[in-house]
Design a protein around this motif. Structure first.
Motif, PDB file in Angstrom:
ATOM      1  N   ALA A   1       0.922  -1.080  -0.002  1.00 25.39           N
ATOM      2  CA  ALA A   1       0.049  -0.154  -0.031  1.00 25.39           C
ATOM      3  C   ALA A   1       0.656   1.416   0.226  1.00 25.39           C
ATOM      4  O   ALA A   1       0.683   2.669  -0.459  1.00 25.39           O
ATOM      5  CB  ALA A   1      -0.533  -0.626   0.948  1.00 25.39           C
TER       6      ALA A   1
ATOM      7  N   ILE B   1      -3.631   1.055   5.678  1.00 21.81           N
ATOM      8  CA  ILE B   1      -3.271   0.701   4.889  1.00 21.81           C
ATOM      9  C   ILE B   1      -4.918   1.606   3.809  1.00 21.81           C
ATOM     10  O   ILE B   1      -5.519   2.173   2.844  1.00 21.81           O
ATOM     11  CB  ILE B   1      -3.352  -1.006   4.204  1.00 21.81           C
ATOM     12  CG1 ILE B   1      -2.203  -1.800   4.784  1.00 21.81           C
ATOM     13  CG2 ILE B   1      -4.697  -0.876   2.592  1.00 21.81           C
ATOM     14  CD1 ILE B   1      -2.649  -3.385   4.359  1.00 21.81           C
TER      15      ILE B   1
ATOM     16  N   ASN C   1      -5.365   4.487   0.583  1.00 22.85           N
ATOM     17  CA  ASN C   1      -6.519   4.065   0.083  1.00 22.85           C
ATOM     18  C   ASN C   1      -7.140   5.760   0.251  1.00 22.85           C
ATOM     19  O   ASN C   1      -8.276   6.095  -0.493  1.00 22.85           O
ATOM     20  CB  ASN C   1      -6.818   3.105  -0.283  1.00 22.85           C
ATOM     21  CG  ASN C   1      -5.190   1.877  -0.615  1.00 22.85           C
ATOM     22  OD1 ASN C   1      -5.117   2.570  -1.281  1.00 22.85           O
ATOM     23  ND2 ASN C   1      -5.622   1.347   0.020  1.00 22.85           N
TER      24      ASN C   1
END
Ligand SMILES: *Cc1c(COP(=O)(O)O)cnc(C)c1O
Length: 388
Positions: free
Chosen positions: A79, A283, A287
């Motif tokens: 990530a 993560i 995002n």
């Protein structure tokens, strides 16, 4: 009863320059002063809800209750790599060029242990994050101060570093967007740093904690975007300031694989990584839709505009920051940074941070953090206007 004696490395710590101010703050609070604290580099805005929810879910998974891997879960490092690609168009090999940290402070605190022998020099910016000189000291190294001066736009003057120092230097810390001066780096500066590092074999550690706290759409560049950067160094990153996650303790370092390997060696022997549920939530954080972050930036930008405008109207002098949530304000004639900080606390119940606390070259400035609401910032301005 034994005699408990501190080790030399602790006794030799530089004096804690915020001690007097801390004491004054405690006294003011005890007296019931309605304190407006602009001294804290810690976001007042909570972590976005979708990240908290991701932690809640991950915390219930027994797989996460065991020891994590030292270098970070492969999915977390993946990530990180994807975030670097999206944000900076920089390629990071998640297996060899990325490592999780228990906050970037932890990595900054440990890295000299991997590369500094007693007597080696570390080039350290001042005013600056206090961990750079202290981690140097703990590793037995010697900090050589690179002053960040207004006439150089708060960039270190590499040409001013003597030849014998350059030859003994093994590592250099830099930090842009900068805490405490709020300055941004130029592209020429980063290019010069890479050339300097190559000529003298110096590891570059760029602290990019504030890369996502920027204004007017002027997105800071990563050090790693520059040609040859990965040959000479790494970049420290943190989720703390980007996603209002200071309490979570997670960050990462990316870049030169040999440097990442060395840092990993130290960490393997000292800590056991970051709670996996926090990595899972991180993560999710990495995002996050940029629209979400834009909202946070707008809040800071509004506060910046109010405080910059207000302070200038009062007659104080500063440069509007392009990034970070700090203002680096010149103290008025007749006051050094401690005296001006004490005056504002005493007369206005407004707390800033005296520049000298970040190192001697910070004298003559006071740092204000934009970590209070617009209403409180306006109230602080009213009080300062009345007092001056
Ligand atoms: C806040 C800060 C950090 C540390 O952040 P972590 O919470 O440890 O990730 C590092 N460098 C600078 C300059 C900072 O201001």
């Amino acid at each position: 009863m034994i005699e408990v004696r501190l080790a030399d490395r602790v006794r030799n710590l530089p004096p804690y320059l915020f001690a007097t101010i801390d004491k004054m703050k405690q006294e003011a609070l005890a007296k019931g002063v309605d304190l407006i604290d602009l001294s804290i580099g810690d976001p007042d805005i909570p972590t976005p809800a979708h990240i908290v929810e991701a932690l809640r879910k991950a915390a219930g998974n027994p797989a996460h209750h065991r020891y994590p891997s030292y270098e970070g879960m492969p999915s977390f490092r993946e990530a990180v790599s994807q975030w670097y690609k999206r944000r900076f168009n920089v390629q990071i090999d998640p297996a060899k060029e990325a490592i999780s940290l228990i906050g970037s402070k932890e990595g900054i605190g440990h890295i000299p242990l991997a590369f500094i022998n007693p007597g080696d020099i570390v080039l350290v910016p001042s005013p600056g994050y206090p961990v750079y000189p202290v981690s140097t000291l703990f590793a037995g190294g010697e900090a050589y101060i690179m002053p960040l001066l207004e006439q150089n736009n708060f960039l270190p003057d590499l040409d001013a570093i003597p030849e014998d120092i350059r030859k003994r230097a093994r590592l250099m810390f830099i930090n842009y967007p900068n805490n405490p001066t709020s300055a941004s780096a130029t592209e020429e500066f980063f290019e010069k740093v890479i050339d300097f590092a190559n000529r003298y074999n110096i590891i570059i550690c760029h602290d990019a904690a504030y890369s996502e706290v920027y204004y007017d759409g002027k997105r800071p560049k990563s050090f790693l975007e520059f040609q040859g950067a990965k040959d000479v160094g790494i970049e420290f990153h943190s989720l703390s300031k980007t996603y209002n996650m200071t309490g979570w303790r997670i960050g990462f370092a990316v870049g030169n694989r040999d440097v990442i390997f060395g840092l990993g060696k130290i960490k393997t022997n000292i800590d056991s990584g970051v709670f996996q549920a926090i990595q899972e939530a991180s993560i999710t954080a990495l995002n996050t839709d940029d629209m979400e972050l834009a909202k946070i930036r707008m809040i800071y930008q509004q506060r910046r505009d109010i405080l910059c405008g207000g302070l200038k109207a009062i007659g104080l002098s500063l440069t509007d920051p392009e990034a970070t949530f700090y203002l680096w304000v010149k103290t008025p004639k007749g006051y050094d940074s401690s005296a001006f900080t004490a005056l504002l606390l005493d007369k206005c119940g407004v707390l800033g941070t005296p520049g000298v606390g970040f190192g001697a070259p910070g004298e003559g400035f006071i740092r204000f953090a934009l970590t209070q609401s617009a209403e409180r910032i306006k109230e602080a301005l009213e009080r300062i206007k009345r007092a001056l």
